[in-house]
Design a protein around this motif. Structure first.
Motif, mmCIF file in Angstrom:
data_model
loop_
_atom_site.group_PDB
_atom_site.id
_atom_site.type_symbol
_atom_site.label_atom_id
_atom_site.label_comp_id
_atom_site.label_asym_id
_atom_site.label_seq_id
_atom_site.Cartn_x
_atom_site.Cartn_y
_atom_site.Cartn_z
ATOM 1 N N VAL A 179 -9.848 -5.734 19.964
ATOM 2 C CA VAL A 179 -9.794 -6.100 18.463
ATOM 3 C C VAL A 179 -9.608 -4.900 17.815
ATOM 4 O O VAL A 179 -10.306 -3.930 17.918
ATOM 5 N N CYS A 180 -8.710 -4.820 17.151
ATOM 6 C CA CYS A 180 -8.006 -3.562 16.374
ATOM 7 C C CYS A 180 -7.855 -3.888 15.024
ATOM 8 O O CYS A 180 -7.607 -4.795 14.326
ATOM 9 N N ILE A 181 -8.135 -2.846 13.984
ATOM 10 C CA ILE A 181 -8.266 -2.840 12.536
ATOM 11 C C ILE A 181 -7.310 -1.781 11.959
ATOM 12 O O ILE A 181 -7.011 -0.699 12.421
ATOM 13 N N VAL A 182 -6.301 -2.207 10.912
ATOM 14 C CA VAL A 182 -5.457 -1.418 10.328
ATOM 15 C C VAL A 182 -5.625 -1.358 8.968
ATOM 16 O O VAL A 182 -5.894 -2.370 8.631
ATOM 17 N N SER A 183 -5.917 -0.219 8.378
ATOM 18 C CA SER A 183 -6.143 -0.254 6.879
ATOM 19 C C SER A 183 -5.075 0.567 6.101
ATOM 20 O O SER A 183 -5.220 1.619 5.933
ATOM 21 N N PRO A 184 -4.089 -0.158 5.695
ATOM 22 C CA PRO A 184 -3.364 0.279 4.759
ATOM 23 C C PRO A 184 -3.851 0.853 3.355
ATOM 24 O O PRO A 184 -4.633 0.193 2.719
ATOM 25 N N GLY A 185 -3.043 1.786 2.847
ATOM 26 C CA GLY A 185 -3.371 2.227 1.273
ATOM 27 C C GLY A 185 -2.257 1.393 0.545
ATOM 28 O O GLY A 185 -2.008 0.232 0.677
ATOM 29 N N SER A 186 -1.592 2.142 -0.361
ATOM 30 C CA SER A 186 -0.557 1.524 -1.272
ATOM 31 C C SER A 186 0.558 1.245 -0.423
ATOM 32 O O SER A 186 1.106 2.276 -0.145
ATOM 33 N N ILE A 187 1.198 0.154 -0.330
ATOM 34 C CA ILE A 187 2.348 -0.215 0.410
ATOM 35 C C ILE A 187 3.238 -0.822 -0.551
ATOM 36 O O ILE A 187 2.981 -1.758 -1.434
ATOM 37 N N ASN A 188 4.498 -0.654 -0.491
ATOM 38 C CA ASN A 188 5.406 -1.211 -1.502
ATOM 39 C C ASN A 188 5.997 -2.782 -0.690
ATOM 40 O O ASN A 188 6.945 -3.210 -0.265
ATOM 41 N N THR A 189 4.938 -3.628 -1.328
ATOM 42 C CA THR A 189 4.948 -5.136 -0.825
ATOM 43 C C THR A 189 5.251 -5.978 -2.153
ATOM 44 O O THR A 189 4.687 -5.255 -3.199
ATOM 45 N N PRO A 190 5.283 -7.079 -2.059
ATOM 46 C CA PRO A 190 5.572 -7.657 -3.229
ATOM 47 C C PRO A 190 4.069 -8.441 -3.540
ATOM 48 O O PRO A 190 3.921 -9.158 -4.719
#
Length: 295
Positions: A179-190
């Motif tokens: 079980v893995c976790i990714v933690s993005p910051g500010s990403i250019n998505t809608p």
């Protein structure tokens, strides 16, 4: 690694779509899940063009407790196994805890927290039977800090992170299951433009803004080389912001409100609206948001 069976929940837009296309470039078989049928068809076409093996789409809402079971059953019926599951489905809400309607707040939290619970309960027994597989939850920088007028989203991501960390502990008895976790910051998505908004001002991603492809690449790397005990950040400022939140809380609280208004809200007035919290907005679903793309 190629030829895996990869399920992407929230695959019609933003990080989910970027991750699906990145897996497609590895010639993996894909099962794309989203609430939006039209947007899923566009995602299916993009993944086939990128080199995917088979591409199946499932129109469903992961907030429904039975949806995850339907997704897993369909995947096993068609492919016989599940190698990677990516949960990226999320909705966002701007507004103070007092101002946001209760049903909007609840829906934001449900998508991240209960969506993760429903999906993990359906998927992990399959991975255990296989003695192998990777479950990746896409969390957020706001799973580690709080920001004024983003209480609903922070609550959803703190809760989701707690579920994912607990699942990491509860799967230690099965070394092949990760079980893995990714933690993005500010990403250019809608997501910023689709979000519920009760601030009176239009929102935007705060600087520095990274591409969805960068988050998608981080997800694929985790699928290749799972990391069980850490949350993988996507964004150069994440560690600094988290350190300030934890080590200098008085200074953080003094600065975070003005910085949020400066960096995350525009001068454009906006009427209160629930955005895509309750229903998808297919016309706005794509990989990138409105932030200018680098050359």
């Amino acid at each position: 690694m190629t030829g895996r069976v990869v399920v992407v929940v929230g695959a019609s837009s933003g990080i989910g779509l970027a991750a699906a296309i990145a897996f497609a470039a590895r010639h993996d078989d894909l099962v794309l899940v989203s609430r939006s049928a039209d947007a899923l068809e566009a995602a299916k076409t993009a993944c086939r063009s990128a080199g995917a093996g088979e591409v199946d789409v499932v129109v469903d809402d992961i907030r429904d407790p039975a949806a995850a079971d339907r997704v897993v059953a369909r995947t096993l019926d068609r492919h016989g196994r599940i190698d990677v599951v990516v949960h990226t489905a999320t909705v966002m809400g701007y507004g103070t805890v007092e101002a946001m309607p209760a049903e909007v707040f609840t829906a934001v939290v449900d998508t991240a927290v209960h969506g993760t619970v429903h999906l993990s309960r359906a998927v992990l027994p399959v991975l255990r039977r296989q003695h192998a597989g990777v479950f990746i939850g896409v969390n957020s920088l706001l799973g580690s800090v709080t920001v004024p007028q983003m209480g609903a989203y922070a609550a959803s991501k703190w809760g989701q992170r707690a579920v994912l960390r607990t699942l990491q502990q509860e799967t230690r008895d099965e070394p092949g299951v990760h079980v893995c976790i990714v933690s993005p910051g500010s990403i250019n998505t809608p997501i910023y433009y689709q979000a519920a908004n009760y601030t009176g001002q239009a929102a935007r991603p705060p600087w520095p803004v990274l591409s969805p492809e960068r988050a998608g690449a981080a997800i694929v790397r985790l699928a290749d080389r799972p990391r069980r005990h850490v949350s993988v950040p996507v964004g150069p400022g994440n560690p600094l912001i988290i350190a300030g939140f934890r080590l200098l809380p008085l200074l953080y609280d003094r600065l975070v409100g003005p910085l949020f208004r400066l960096a995350a809200l525009t001068r454009k007035s906006l009427e209160p609206a629930a955005g895509n919290v309750h229903e998808p907005v297919p016309g706005q679903e794509r990989v990138h948001g409105r932030w200018p793309q680098p050359r």
